[in-house]
Design a protein around this motif. Structure first.
Motif, PDB file in Angstrom:
ATOM      1  N   GLU B  14       0.855  -1.188   0.000  1.00 58.18           N
ATOM      2  CA  GLU B  14       0.000   0.000   0.000  1.00 58.18           C
ATOM      3  C   GLU B  14       0.882   1.226   0.000  1.00 58.18           C
ATOM      4  OE1 GLU B  14      -2.329  -0.151   3.490  1.00 58.18           O
ATOM      5  OE2 GLU B  14      -3.606  -1.775   2.782  1.00 58.18           O
ATOM      6  N   LEU B  15       0.403   2.266  -0.661  1.00 61.65           N
ATOM      7  CA  LEU B  15       1.145   3.524  -0.646  1.00 61.65           C
ATOM      8  C   LEU B  15       0.194   4.631  -0.245  1.00 61.65           C
ATOM      9  CD1 LEU B  15       3.211   3.384  -3.939  1.00 61.65           C
ATOM     10  CD2 LEU B  15       4.078   3.290  -1.625  1.00 61.65           C
ATOM     11  N   PRO B  16       0.725   5.680   0.409  1.00 60.46           N
ATOM     12  CA  PRO B  16      -0.155   6.815   0.708  1.00 60.46           C
ATOM     13  C   PRO B  16      -0.606   7.476  -0.600  1.00 60.46           C
ATOM     14  CG  PRO B  16       2.140   7.320   1.246  1.00 60.46           C
ATOM     15  CD  PRO B  16       2.092   5.868   0.900  1.00 60.46           C
ATOM     16  N   ARG B  29      -4.870   5.355   2.067  1.00 51.86           N
ATOM     17  CA  ARG B  29      -3.856   4.512   1.439  1.00 51.86           C
ATOM     18  C   ARG B  29      -4.420   3.807   0.229  1.00 51.86           C
ATOM     19  NH1 ARG B  29       0.628   4.269   4.519  1.00 51.86           N
ATOM     20  NH2 ARG B  29       1.361   2.265   3.781  1.00 51.86           N
ATOM     21  N   LEU B  30      -3.535   3.676  -0.769  1.00 52.68           N
ATOM     22  CA  LEU B  30      -3.938   3.099  -2.032  1.00 52.68           C
ATOM     23  C   LEU B  30      -3.339   1.706  -2.090  1.00 52.68           C
ATOM     24  CD1 LEU B  30      -5.306   4.377  -4.565  1.00 52.68           C
ATOM     25  CD2 LEU B  30      -3.015   4.677  -5.470  1.00 52.68           C
ATOM     26  N   GLU B  31      -4.172   0.706  -2.319  1.00 49.76           N
ATOM     27  CA  GLU B  31      -3.626  -0.648  -2.364  1.00 49.76           C
ATOM     28  C   GLU B  31      -3.147  -0.924  -3.782  1.00 49.76           C
ATOM     29  OE1 GLU B  31      -6.302  -3.830  -1.341  1.00 49.76           O
ATOM     30  OE2 GLU B  31      -4.660  -4.798  -0.263  1.00 49.76           O
ATOM     31  N   ILE B  32      -1.848  -1.146  -3.940  1.00 47.00           N
ATOM     32  CA  ILE B  32      -1.308  -1.309  -5.290  1.00 47.00           C
ATOM     33  C   ILE B  32      -1.099  -2.772  -5.627  1.00 47.00           C
ATOM     34  CG2 ILE B  32       0.653  -0.758  -6.761  1.00 47.00           C
ATOM     35  CD1 ILE B  32       0.699   1.940  -5.433  1.00 47.00           C
ATOM     36  N   LEU B  33      -0.593  -3.557  -4.687  1.00 49.74           N
ATOM     37  CA  LEU B  33      -0.522  -5.006  -4.898  1.00 49.74           C
ATOM     38  C   LEU B  33      -1.485  -5.653  -3.903  1.00 49.74           C
ATOM     39  CD1 LEU B  33       3.302  -5.573  -5.351  1.00 49.74           C
ATOM     40  CD2 LEU B  33       1.558  -5.132  -7.081  1.00 49.74           C
ATOM     41  N   GLY B  50       1.469  -7.242 -18.162  1.00 46.64           N
ATOM     42  CA  GLY B  50       0.303  -6.528 -17.668  1.00 46.64           C
ATOM     43  C   GLY B  50       0.310  -5.123 -18.212  1.00 46.64           C
ATOM     44  N   GLY B  51      -0.844  -4.469 -18.141  1.00 46.98           N
ATOM     45  CA  GLY B  51      -0.965  -3.134 -18.707  1.00 46.98           C
ATOM     46  C   GLY B  51      -0.274  -2.086 -17.860  1.00 46.98           C
ATOM     47  N   SER B  52      -0.235  -0.853 -18.378  1.00 47.20           N
ATOM     48  CA  SER B  52       0.317   0.272 -17.626  1.00 47.20           C
ATOM     49  C   SER B  52      -0.416   0.407 -16.309  1.00 47.20           C
ATOM     50  CB  SER B  52       0.097   1.581 -18.376  1.00 47.20           C
ATOM     51  OG  SER B  52       0.990   1.728 -19.392  1.00 47.20           O
ATOM     52  N   GLY B  53       0.329   0.585 -15.237  1.00 42.34           N
ATOM     53  CA  GLY B  53      -0.303   0.824 -13.949  1.00 42.34           C
ATOM     54  C   GLY B  53      -0.821  -0.429 -13.274  1.00 42.34           C
ATOM     55  N   SER B  54      -0.514  -1.617 -13.814  1.00 41.71           N
ATOM     56  CA  SER B  54      -1.027  -2.831 -13.175  1.00 41.71           C
ATOM     57  C   SER B  54      -0.201  -3.217 -11.949  1.00 41.71           C
ATOM     58  CB  SER B  54      -1.059  -3.977 -14.180  1.00 41.71           C
ATOM     59  OG  SER B  54       0.225  -4.200 -14.692  1.00 41.71           O
ATOM     60  N   GLY B  55       0.959  -2.574 -11.763  1.00 45.76           N
ATOM     61  CA  GLY B  55       1.740  -2.830 -10.555  1.00 45.76           C
ATOM     62  C   GLY B  55       2.994  -3.654 -10.793  1.00 45.76           C
ATOM     63  N   LYS B  56       3.435  -3.778 -12.024  1.00 43.28           N
ATOM     64  CA  LYS B  56       4.606  -4.599 -12.319  1.00 43.28           C
ATOM     65  C   LYS B  56       5.864  -4.014 -11.688  1.00 43.28           C
ATOM     66  CE  LYS B  56       4.191  -4.014 -16.781  1.00 43.28           C
ATOM     67  NZ  LYS B  56       3.054  -3.100 -16.910  1.00 43.28           N
ATOM     68  N   THR B  57       6.064  -2.716 -11.899  1.00 41.48           N
ATOM     69  CA  THR B  57       7.260  -2.080 -11.345  1.00 41.48           C
ATOM     70  C   THR B  57       7.233  -2.120  -9.825  1.00 41.48           C
ATOM     71  OG1 THR B  57       7.471  -0.664 -13.265  1.00 41.48           O
ATOM     72  CG2 THR B  57       8.574   0.073 -11.269  1.00 41.48           C
ATOM     73  N   PHE B 100      16.534  -1.002 -14.353  1.00 40.74           N
ATOM     74  CA  PHE B 100      15.379  -0.124 -14.217  1.00 40.74           C
ATOM     75  C   PHE B 100      14.705   0.195 -15.544  1.00 40.74           C
ATOM     76  CE2 PHE B 100      17.681   0.307 -10.383  1.00 40.74           C
ATOM     77  CZ  PHE B 100      16.728   0.576  -9.419  1.00 40.74           C
ATOM     78  N   GLN B 101      13.431   0.548 -15.421  1.00 41.23           N
ATOM     79  CA  GLN B 101      12.613   0.833 -16.593  1.00 41.23           C
ATOM     80  C   GLN B 101      13.046   2.110 -17.303  1.00 41.23           C
ATOM     81  OE1 GLN B 101       8.461   0.992 -15.613  1.00 41.23           O
ATOM     82  NE2 GLN B 101       7.822   1.044 -17.729  1.00 41.23           N
ATOM     83  N   ASP B 102      13.316   3.168 -16.523  1.00 41.50           N
ATOM     84  CA  ASP B 102      13.621   4.451 -17.145  1.00 41.50           C
ATOM     85  C   ASP B 102      15.131   4.660 -17.189  1.00 41.50           C
ATOM     86  OD1 ASP B 102      14.002   6.995 -17.915  1.00 41.50           O
ATOM     87  OD2 ASP B 102      12.946   7.929 -16.253  1.00 41.50           O
TER      88      ASP B 102
HETATM   89  N1  ATP Z   1       4.938   6.607  -5.427  1.00 42.70           N
HETATM   90  C1  ATP Z   1       3.659   6.329  -5.741  1.00 42.70           C
HETATM   91  N2  ATP Z   1       2.648   6.939  -5.077  1.00 42.70           N
HETATM   92  C2  ATP Z   1       1.364   6.666  -5.376  1.00 42.70           C
HETATM   93  N3  ATP Z   1       0.979   5.812  -6.331  1.00 42.70           N
HETATM   94  C3  ATP Z   1       1.934   5.184  -7.039  1.00 42.70           C
HETATM   95  C4  ATP Z   1       3.321   5.404  -6.789  1.00 42.70           C
HETATM   96  N4  ATP Z   1       4.033   4.642  -7.633  1.00 42.70           N
HETATM   97  C5  ATP Z   1       3.131   3.977  -8.386  1.00 42.70           C
HETATM   98  N5  ATP Z   1       1.865   4.303  -8.045  1.00 42.70           N
HETATM   99  C6  ATP Z   1       0.636   3.759  -8.622  1.00 42.70           C
HETATM  100  O1  ATP Z   1       0.708   2.365  -8.516  1.00 42.70           O
HETATM  101  C7  ATP Z   1       0.165   1.733  -9.649  1.00 42.70           C
HETATM  102  C8  ATP Z   1       1.134   0.711 -10.189  1.00 42.70           C
HETATM  103  O2  ATP Z   1       2.278   1.369 -10.698  1.00 42.70           O
HETATM  104  P1  ATP Z   1       3.482   0.609 -11.391  1.00 42.70           P
HETATM  105  O3  ATP Z   1       4.523   1.626 -11.701  1.00 42.70           O
HETATM  106  O4  ATP Z   1       3.880  -0.538 -10.536  1.00 42.70           O
HETATM  107  O5  ATP Z   1       2.821   0.089 -12.734  1.00 42.70           O
HETATM  108  P2  ATP Z   1       3.456  -0.741 -13.941  1.00 42.70           P
HETATM  109  O6  ATP Z   1       2.714  -1.992 -14.050  1.00 42.70           O
HETATM  110  O7  ATP Z   1       4.931  -0.822 -13.782  1.00 42.70           O
HETATM  111  O8  ATP Z   1       3.085   0.194 -15.176  1.00 42.70           O
HETATM  112  P3  ATP Z   1       3.934   0.591 -16.497  1.00 42.70           P
HETATM  113  O9  ATP Z   1       3.763  -0.515 -17.479  1.00 42.70           O
HETATM  114  O10 ATP Z   1       3.248   1.845 -16.970  1.00 42.70           O
HETATM  115  O11 ATP Z   1       5.337   0.811 -16.063  1.00 42.70           O
HETATM  116  C9  ATP Z   1      -0.196   2.832 -10.624  1.00 42.70           C
HETATM  117  O12 ATP Z   1      -1.581   3.030 -10.591  1.00 42.70           O
HETATM  118  C10 ATP Z   1       0.530   4.048 -10.101  1.00 42.70           C
HETATM  119  O13 ATP Z   1      -0.234   5.198 -10.369  1.00 42.70           O
END
Ligand code: ATP
Ligand code: ATP
Ligand code: MG
Ligand code: MG
Lengths: 283, 263, 293
Positions: B14-16, B29-33, B50-57, B100-102
């Motif tokens: 979870e992240l704030p 808090r936002l549940e990401i995984l 997975g798609g953008s924002g699915s939580g892979k990173t 890293f991705q970037d």
């Molecule tokens: N530091 C943060 N604070 C708040 N939310 C975050 C933070 N980092 C990532 N997120 C959110 O967490 C979710 C997952 O992000 P993540 O970067 O893991 O996605 P991803 O699968 O790697 O996407 P991509 O393919 O675009 O790289 C996204 O909705 C993003 O907006």
């Protein structure tokens, strides 16, 4: 040839050389003042009072920039005054920079309670009006060169601390810092080897700015007679004296003012020139 | 069966959520995984798509302990590293690397390429391992004198790869490392990784949204959507017979190099 | 009809050396068409895009050639006039939607500022045009989005904003540098659909930098294959995918995987082919003399 950037860079190079040149002149004057100055800066000779600079009629040979109402040689006083200006710039500037930047780096990189303590300290510090703070300090410490230097350090470290903290905070969110962590770097090593090179351009810019500020602050304190004792020539003191007699002897005011202006300006230009030349990202 | 190199149990992160921070009181808090379970066997290549924002990173960063999990366990080589403090983690770091991705922000802009690769090895840029690593990723040894901004996007990405492989780790997490490369360089990098897996027993987790790359490289694939694993299957099975709608959608969206096929 | 963008014999070197980054490049982009620019990483694709937009890095110097925009040579113009021409008639879609927007300014301002400050539009007109454009890229509730900050949008939304801001001033030429590399395939598909739809509707000339031949097949009309800063093949998309003329482009096409066909997989360009192009380029270099120097 195809764009203006070549010319721009040459101009930047010229700026760097000009300001470095002026700094060298000031430095030499300060180091070798007793040998370079044609006269004793304190020697009064009322017979030779109010002599104009060399290109005007009615001069006396050897008094290149004329004399003040008490017959003291302006050039010699300028050269000796460079000592005070330079000591203040170097000592106060460097010490302020070291203290402020170190605290800023630590606060921005380690975050947490260190950051909270340092941040609170800066807030409290900044609540005092700086000029009042300075006068108060001098009142406690007594006048003199070291009091001036201490006053500048005590007041101005917050400037470095705030800016450097913000920049360090910014940098520590970049992935290269994470990648240093993955590589197993310790925290201090990450700070010194990874973050510092990226904050350094900001620090150098601030440092050269601070040196200029220190020279001005010293001049202001001399002007209100709170700096070095009157038997030591300073640019600020000369400006204060020259101001009173501006109608008869304008050169007593003009030359120290010009020296001050050029010195402050060349510090700022030096900072920019150094960055243009040595920052790999801008090269 | 031998113990898996990585084992993840009910992992939550979870992240704030700063965008909805109230004026007073705690930040929501936002549940990401949202509870992930999987294993990475030693010497295996796991694909994570997975798609953008699915939580892979986020998953990747949690595995290499750059992010703190909220709940669940991470076992590396049988040891629980879920909440291992930094100092205790440091000896393990050499074995667990991440690319890293970037590529722009993951290379220090004010260090030369040579120093970027050499520093984690505690070596100088003249160390033969630096030139060797550059050679592995198909870049000339002269690049040690350059700065990151003097390289093209793909070249930067390869520097990140060179830095990780120069450490000879047991495990590499590769986050979207070939999407900025042309096919020929992609193939070169994939060949290199395959060689490391085969010859040195490297274990690899490979994050990508490019399914053709996944197909080529991976043994197993995890498909993620909004913080959950929606499908997990051996690669062949996933491509031959995708079970989940989202997996099919991903497969359909790949542009085929054929102008006559409608998309 | 002559092309809107014509690059003629463009050569660039690393400043202060005779290391060539671009080797007598010729590229045409006629009005209303899409020209793909492909090649391996480091071939100089971005460099060409940056040369057209006048934003080459300091270290790179153009030594000869012409870049004609609507018949006028950009390189022969005084810098101010050139900047104005580029600003008024071209736009770019950058590669990275994450860093291309200023994180601390609202979306609306970032789009309208350019229209108002650079092109001298009335603020009201700039605003209504921006709203129209956001609707065109299918952003829901454009009024609301104007007031948001970049971090409040997903990557795909941000890339749409960048596309909208590229098309908003009706430029005649757009340079897109790998606009979808950072996106996942499903979003990429939407974005590419959007770009080619807008391009067709507005009749824009589009220079599209990519390394993905799959993408080229879907949206380009013609393409230039670049190797070490030299155009080794200049052809139409239909002809290229049927029978590429140059051995290097053939190898590139053969190396491109088709996920529908597991037998075709990513492979490097064979060394023999690399040697052949290398030799070709070395031969061209030997006969090359900069026209002035
Ligand atoms: N530091 C943060 N604070 C708040 N939310 C975050 C933070 N980092 C990532 N997120 C959110 O967490 C979710 C997952 O992000 P993540 O970067 O893991 O996605 P991803 O699968 O790697 O996407 P991509 O393919 O675009 O790289 C996204 O909705 C993003 O907006
Ligand atoms: N600032 C610079 N200084 C020196 N060389 C540079 C600089 N920027 C780029 N180069 C070199 O110029 C060449 C072309 O770079 P360019 O960015 O155009 O490549 P590209 O074809 O866009 O590749 P990619 O697909 O990896 O983005 C590369 O070999 C690169 O190393
Ligand atoms: Mg990611
Ligand atoms: Mg590029």
């Amino acid at each position: 040839m195809l764009d203006g950037r070549g010319a721009l860079r040459r101009r930047a190079g010229l700026r760097l050389w000009l300001s470095a040149g002026w700094q060298a002149v000031v430095m030499l004057a300060a180091l070798f003042a007793p040998w370079l100055a044609p006269h004793d800066p304190l020697a009064q000779d009322l017979m030779l009072g109010r002599l104009p600079p060399f290109w005007l009629p009615g001069t006396e040979p050897g008094y290149w920039l004329g004399t003040d109402s008490l017959g003291r040689d302006v050039l010699s006083r300028l050269i000796h005054g460079a000592r005070v200006a330079l000591i203040v710039a170097l000592v106060a500037g460097t010490a302020t920079c070291l203290i402020g930047s170190t605290l800023g780096l630590i606060a921005g990189f380690y975050r947490g309670w260190t950051d909270r303590i340092i941040g609170r300290l800066v807030d409290i510090w900044m609540a005092f009006p700086p000029v009042l703070f300075a006068i108060l300090l001098i009142a406690v410490l007594g006048t003199g060169l070291s009091s001036v230097v201490i006053a500048i350090i005590v007041i101005d470290w917050t400037r470095f601390c705030r800016v450097v903290r913000a920049e360090a905070l910014n940098q520590s969110q970049m992935d290269y810092v994470h990648s240093a962590r993955v590589a197993g770097f310790s925290r201090p090593r990450t700070l010194m080897a990874e973050i510092l090179p990226n904050v350094l351009p900001v620090i150098v810019a601030l440092l050269t700015l601070e040196m200029g500020i220190a020279v001005i602050v010293e001049a202001i304190l001399s002007f209100v007679n709170l700096s070095v004792s009157t038997d030591r020539p300073t640019w600020g003191g000369m400006i204060a004296e020259g101001r009173i007699a501006i109608h008869h002897v304008w050169w007593v005011l003009a030359f120290p003012l010009a020296a001050l202006f050029l010195t402050v300006l060349s510090f700022a230009q030096l900072g920019e020139g150094l960055r243009d030349r040595f920052d790999p990202v801008l090269r | 069966m031998a113990e898996a190199l990585f084992r993840v149990e009910a992992l939550r992160v979870e992240l704030p959520d700063m965008t909805r921070k109230p004026l007073f009181g705690p930040v929501p808090r936002l549940e990401i995984l949202k509870g992930l379970d999987f294993e990475i066997p030693r010497g295996a290549v796991l694909g994570i798509v997975g798609g953008s924002g699915s939580g892979k990173t986020t998953l990747g960063r949690t595995l290499v302990r750059l992010m703190e999990p909220t709940a669940g366990r991470i076992l590396f080589d049988g040891a629980d590293i879920t909440h291992l403090p930094d100092a205790a983690m440091r000896p393990l770091r050499q074995r667990i690397q991440m690319i890293f991705q970037d590529p722009m922000s993951s290379l220090n802009p004010r260090l030369t390429i040579g120093r970027i690769i050499a520093a984690p090895l505690n070596a100088t840029s003249r160390d033969p391992r630096v030139a060797e690593a550059l050679g592995h990723v198909g870049l000339p040894a002269e690049f040690v004198h350059r700065y990151p901004h003097e390289l093209s996007g793909g070249q930067r990405q390869r520097i990140g790869i060179a830095r990780a492989i120069a450490m000879r780790p047991d495990f590499i997490l590769a986050d979207e490392i070939v999407s900025g490369l042309d096919v020929s360089s992609q193939a070169q990098v994939l060949n290199l990784l395959e060689g490391l897996v085969r010859d040195l027993g490297l274990t690899l987790a490979f994050i990508s949204h490019d399914l053709s790359v996944i197909r080529r490289l991976c043994d197993r694939v995890i498909v993620m959507q909004t913080g959950r694993i929606v499908e997990e299957a051996p690669t062949e099975a996933l491509f031959e017979d995708p079970q989940h709608d989202y997996t099919r959608e991903l497969l359909d969206a790949i542009p085929t190099p054929d102008p006559t096929v409608r998309w | 009809m002559s092309a809107f963008l014509e690059i003629r014999g463009l050569s660039a070197v690393l400043r202060g050396t005779d290391l060539r980054l671009l080797r007598s490049v010729d590229i045409d982009v006629p009005v209303g068409t899409v020209r793909g620019l492909v090649g391996e990483s480091g071939a100089g694709k971005s460099m060409i895009g940056r040369a057209v937009l006048g934003v080459l890095p300091r270290a790179v110097e153009i030594v000869e050639g012409e870049i004609l925009l609507d018949g006028r040579d950009l390189l022969a113009m005084p810098p101010v006039a050139r900047r104005r021409l580029i600003g008024a008639r071209t736009a770019m879609i950058p590669q990275d939607p994450l860093t291309a927007l200023n994180p601390s300014r609202r979306i609306g301002r970032q789009i309208t500022d350019r229209l108002v400050d650079i092109l001298g539009w009335e603020p009201a007109r700039a605003r209504s045009r921006t709203l129209e454009m956001l609707a065109e890229v299918r952003i829901p509730e454009p009024e609301r989005v104007l007031r948001l900050y970049p971090h409040e949008l997903s990557g795909g939304m941000r890339q749409r904003i960048l596309i909208a801001s590229a098309f908003v001033a009706e430029p005649e030429l757009i340079v897109a540098d790998e606009p979808t590399t950072a996106l996942d395939v499903t979003v990429q598909k939407q974005i590419l659909g959007l770009i080619s739809e807008l391009q067709a509707r507005h009749g824009t000339a589009l220079l599209f930098v990519t390394h993905d031949l799959g993408v080229v097949a879907k949206i380009c009309d013609s393409l230039s294959v670049l190797y070490a800063g030299k155009v080794v093949e200049d052809t139409t998309v239909a002809r290229f995918f049927e029978a590429p003329a140059h051995p290097y482009s053939a190898a590139l096409l053969a190396a491109t995987p088709r996920h529908t066909d597991p037998a075709s997989s990513l492979k490097p360009v064979p060394p023999a082919v690399m040697h052949a192009v290398g030799a070709e380029i070395a031969a061209a270099d030997r006969s090359w003399r900069p026209r002035h120097g």
